[in-house]
Design an enzyme around this catalytic site. Sequence first.
Site, PDB file in Angstrom:
ATOM      1  N   CYS A 204       0.813  -1.235   0.000  1.00  0.00           N
ATOM      2  CA  CYS A 204       0.000   0.000   0.000  1.00  0.00           C
ATOM      3  C   CYS A 204       0.837   1.271   0.000  1.00  0.00           C
ATOM      4  O   CYS A 204       0.378   2.317  -0.440  1.00  0.00           O
ATOM      5  CB  CYS A 204      -0.939   0.012   1.200  1.00  0.00           C
ATOM      6  SG  CYS A 204      -2.023  -1.413   1.204  1.00  0.00           S
TER       7      CYS A 204
ATOM      8  N   HIS B  89      -3.973   6.850   1.492  1.00  0.00           N
ATOM      9  CA  HIS B  89      -4.210   5.580   0.808  1.00  0.00           C
ATOM     10  C   HIS B  89      -5.644   5.161   1.127  1.00  0.00           C
ATOM     11  O   HIS B  89      -6.084   5.238   2.272  1.00  0.00           O
ATOM     12  CB  HIS B  89      -3.208   4.544   1.325  1.00  0.00           C
ATOM     13  CG  HIS B  89      -3.610   3.140   1.051  1.00  0.00           C
ATOM     14  ND1 HIS B  89      -3.901   2.694  -0.217  1.00  0.00           N
ATOM     15  CD2 HIS B  89      -3.799   2.074   1.886  1.00  0.00           C
ATOM     16  CE1 HIS B  89      -4.240   1.419  -0.156  1.00  0.00           C
ATOM     17  NE2 HIS B  89      -4.191   1.021   1.102  1.00  0.00           N
TER      18      HIS B  89
ATOM     19  N   ASN C 250     -10.019  -0.700  -2.429  1.00  0.00           N
ATOM     20  CA  ASN C 250      -8.609  -0.513  -2.102  1.00  0.00           C
ATOM     21  C   ASN C 250      -7.769  -1.062  -3.259  1.00  0.00           C
ATOM     22  O   ASN C 250      -7.775  -2.266  -3.497  1.00  0.00           O
ATOM     23  CB  ASN C 250      -8.327  -1.269  -0.793  1.00  0.00           C
ATOM     24  CG  ASN C 250      -6.884  -1.193  -0.342  1.00  0.00           C
ATOM     25  OD1 ASN C 250      -5.990  -0.877  -1.128  1.00  0.00           O
ATOM     26  ND2 ASN C 250      -6.648  -1.503   0.911  1.00  0.00           N
TER      27      ASN C 250
HETATM   28  O1  UT7 Z   1      -4.716  -1.490   2.583  1.00  0.00           O
HETATM   29  C1  UT7 Z   1      -4.097  -2.298   3.516  1.00  0.00           C
HETATM   30  C2  UT7 Z   1      -4.533  -1.995   4.852  1.00  0.00           C
HETATM   31  N1  UT7 Z   1      -5.797  -2.626   5.112  1.00  0.00           N
HETATM   32  C3  UT7 Z   1      -6.625  -2.032   5.914  1.00  0.00           C
HETATM   33  O2  UT7 Z   1      -6.372  -0.962   6.355  1.00  0.00           O
HETATM   34  C4  UT7 Z   1      -7.878  -2.794   6.330  1.00  0.00           C
HETATM   35  C5  UT7 Z   1      -8.130  -2.586   7.792  1.00  0.00           C
HETATM   36  N2  UT7 Z   1      -9.236  -3.334   8.294  1.00  0.00           N
HETATM   37  C6  UT7 Z   1     -10.525  -3.131   7.906  1.00  0.00           C
HETATM   38  O3  UT7 Z   1     -10.772  -2.319   7.056  1.00  0.00           O
HETATM   39  C7  UT7 Z   1     -11.615  -3.881   8.608  1.00  0.00           C
HETATM   40  O4  UT7 Z   1     -11.073  -4.584   9.695  1.00  0.00           O
HETATM   41  C8  UT7 Z   1     -12.417  -4.848   7.688  1.00  0.00           C
HETATM   42  C9  UT7 Z   1     -13.241  -4.050   6.712  1.00  0.00           C
HETATM   43  C10 UT7 Z   1     -11.461  -5.767   6.947  1.00  0.00           C
HETATM   44  C11 UT7 Z   1     -13.348  -5.704   8.515  1.00  0.00           C
HETATM   45  O5  UT7 Z   1     -14.212  -4.887   9.265  1.00  0.00           O
HETATM   46  P1  UT7 Z   1     -14.412  -5.168  10.829  1.00  0.00           P
HETATM   47  O6  UT7 Z   1     -15.380  -4.181  11.284  1.00  0.00           O
HETATM   48  O7  UT7 Z   1     -13.061  -5.161  11.476  1.00  0.00           O
HETATM   49  O8  UT7 Z   1     -15.079  -6.609  10.845  1.00  0.00           O
HETATM   50  P2  UT7 Z   1     -14.524  -7.970  11.500  1.00  0.00           P
HETATM   51  O9  UT7 Z   1     -13.371  -8.497  10.725  1.00  0.00           O
HETATM   52  O10 UT7 Z   1     -14.349  -7.783  12.951  1.00  0.00           O
HETATM   53  O11 UT7 Z   1     -15.757  -8.917  11.237  1.00  0.00           O
HETATM   54  C12 UT7 Z   1     -17.040  -8.664  11.838  1.00  0.00           C
HETATM   55  C13 UT7 Z   1     -17.993  -9.733  11.355  1.00  0.00           C
HETATM   56  C14 UT7 Z   1     -17.450 -11.150  11.512  1.00  0.00           C
HETATM   57  O12 UT7 Z   1     -18.536 -11.982  11.886  1.00  0.00           O
HETATM   58  P3  UT7 Z   1     -18.763 -12.407  13.427  1.00  0.00           P
HETATM   59  O13 UT7 Z   1     -17.507 -13.110  13.827  1.00  0.00           O
HETATM   60  O14 UT7 Z   1     -18.972 -11.135  14.157  1.00  0.00           O
HETATM   61  O15 UT7 Z   1     -19.965 -13.273  13.345  1.00  0.00           O
HETATM   62  C15 UT7 Z   1     -17.000 -11.507  10.132  1.00  0.00           C
HETATM   63  O16 UT7 Z   1     -17.039 -12.896   9.888  1.00  0.00           O
HETATM   64  O17 UT7 Z   1     -18.252  -9.563   9.960  1.00  0.00           O
HETATM   65  C16 UT7 Z   1     -18.028 -10.808   9.277  1.00  0.00           C
HETATM   66  N3  UT7 Z   1     -17.555 -10.488   7.928  1.00  0.00           N
HETATM   67  C17 UT7 Z   1     -18.383 -10.265   6.899  1.00  0.00           C
HETATM   68  N4  UT7 Z   1     -19.709 -10.271   6.811  1.00  0.00           N
HETATM   69  C18 UT7 Z   1     -20.250  -9.988   5.617  1.00  0.00           C
HETATM   70  C19 UT7 Z   1     -16.274 -10.345   7.502  1.00  0.00           C
HETATM   71  N5  UT7 Z   1     -16.264 -10.024   6.195  1.00  0.00           N
HETATM   72  C20 UT7 Z   1     -17.547  -9.968   5.801  1.00  0.00           C
HETATM   73  C21 UT7 Z   1     -18.174  -9.668   4.575  1.00  0.00           C
HETATM   74  N6  UT7 Z   1     -19.515  -9.697   4.527  1.00  0.00           N
HETATM   75  N7  UT7 Z   1     -17.475  -9.370   3.474  1.00  0.00           N
END
Ligand code: UT7
Length: 332
Positions: free
Chosen positions: A113, A259, A289
């Site tokens: 990134c 970014h 992204n």
């Molecule tokens: O460019 C490189 C740098 N990258 C970043 O900066 C990314 C940084 N991280 C993020 O943007 C976020 O952490 C994400 C967008 C990747 C994820 O969002 P989050 O609010 O941290 O969600 P989470 O990973 O804690 O997941 C919450 C829930 C989980 O379900 P349970 O365990 O609560 O039942 C996941 O399984 O959301 C579920 N989940 C989804 N649900 C529907 C994860 N991905 C998805 C999805 N659709 N695509």
Amino acid sequence: MYRARITGVGHYTPPNVVKNSDLEKLMDTSDEWIRERTGILERRFVSDDEHNSDMALKATNIALERAGKKPEDIDFIVYATLSPDYFFPGSGCILQNDLEIPGVGALDIRTQCTGFVYGLSIADQFIKTGMYKTILVVGSEVQSRGIDLTTKGRDIAVIFGDGAGAAIVERSEDDNRGILTTQLHADGRYVKELWNEDPGSRKMPRLSHEMIDEDDSIYPYMNGRYVFKHAVSKFPAVIFEALETAGVDKSELDLVIPHQANMRITEAVRQRLDMPEEKVFSNIQKYGNTTAASIPIAMSEAFEQGLIKDNSLVCLAAFGSGFTWASALIRW
Ligand code: UT7
């Protein structure tokens, strides 16, 4: 010492628009989840006959035209990508061939990134020392062919998109304008928090059926919450570091281009910087992204929208896999 100036920017994104509703058909996800958690509405995916260096060439041609330059004016190429056309050689060599400028040095860099900002810093150093006069810096990514577009890979798959951006960086006689400073950082303790393990040379053979069928290790892994936490602190820190190094006050900034990782990260950064919405650029809604391409695409769109003009003070900042983080402060 010379000053390095960006004299032309360009971008290209594939015409194939993939909406959140299209991903709903491939995996268990929802438009609502993607919008709320990331701010993304759609992204672009390459078509079957479109490749990383093809997009880079299109972005480069626009940047060259805006700079009033021809391919033969380019002295050196810096090509940032984590998704090169081939395992080797680098995509910089392919682009150089497409530009028909044999003999010109071409360097691929892999800092994910932050790749474009690292690339800009490399160009800045080469120009400052007088080694080169005109450098092409490219960020280009084909993420769509490397992600798991099933429910197993949904946390990653919904975020990433394809595209390319390019900048022409030139030697300038004007000491007051150009790249004022670049700040580059990495912390390898966090390599495995956001990585793509295979194929790599640690294993024999480097690509196996097991990796594909059982391990899922050919797909990127991201510890999303952990990355998020680090990102929201490193973005403001590296921006303040650039301002302090250049002796510039935050109030003088015309535009911050972060970014495009997640709309919530951008918003958290904006709040920590205490800046108005119109001074922090965002286009993640349209492209997701695009890793090394995200900053040059955003920079090119900001230029087209008249948000970057002569003398604008612009700060670029990025955070991502490595971990790496970086910034560049530019007087346009
Ligand atoms: O460019 C490189 C740098 N990258 C970043 O900066 C990314 C940084 N991280 C993020 O943007 C976020 O952490 C994400 C967008 C990747 C994820 O969002 P989050 O609010 O941290 O969600 P989470 O990973 O804690 O997941 C919450 C829930 C989980 O379900 P349970 O365990 O609560 O039942 C996941 O399984 O959301 C579920 N989940 C989804 N649900 C529907 C994860 N991905 C998805 C999805 N659709 N695509």
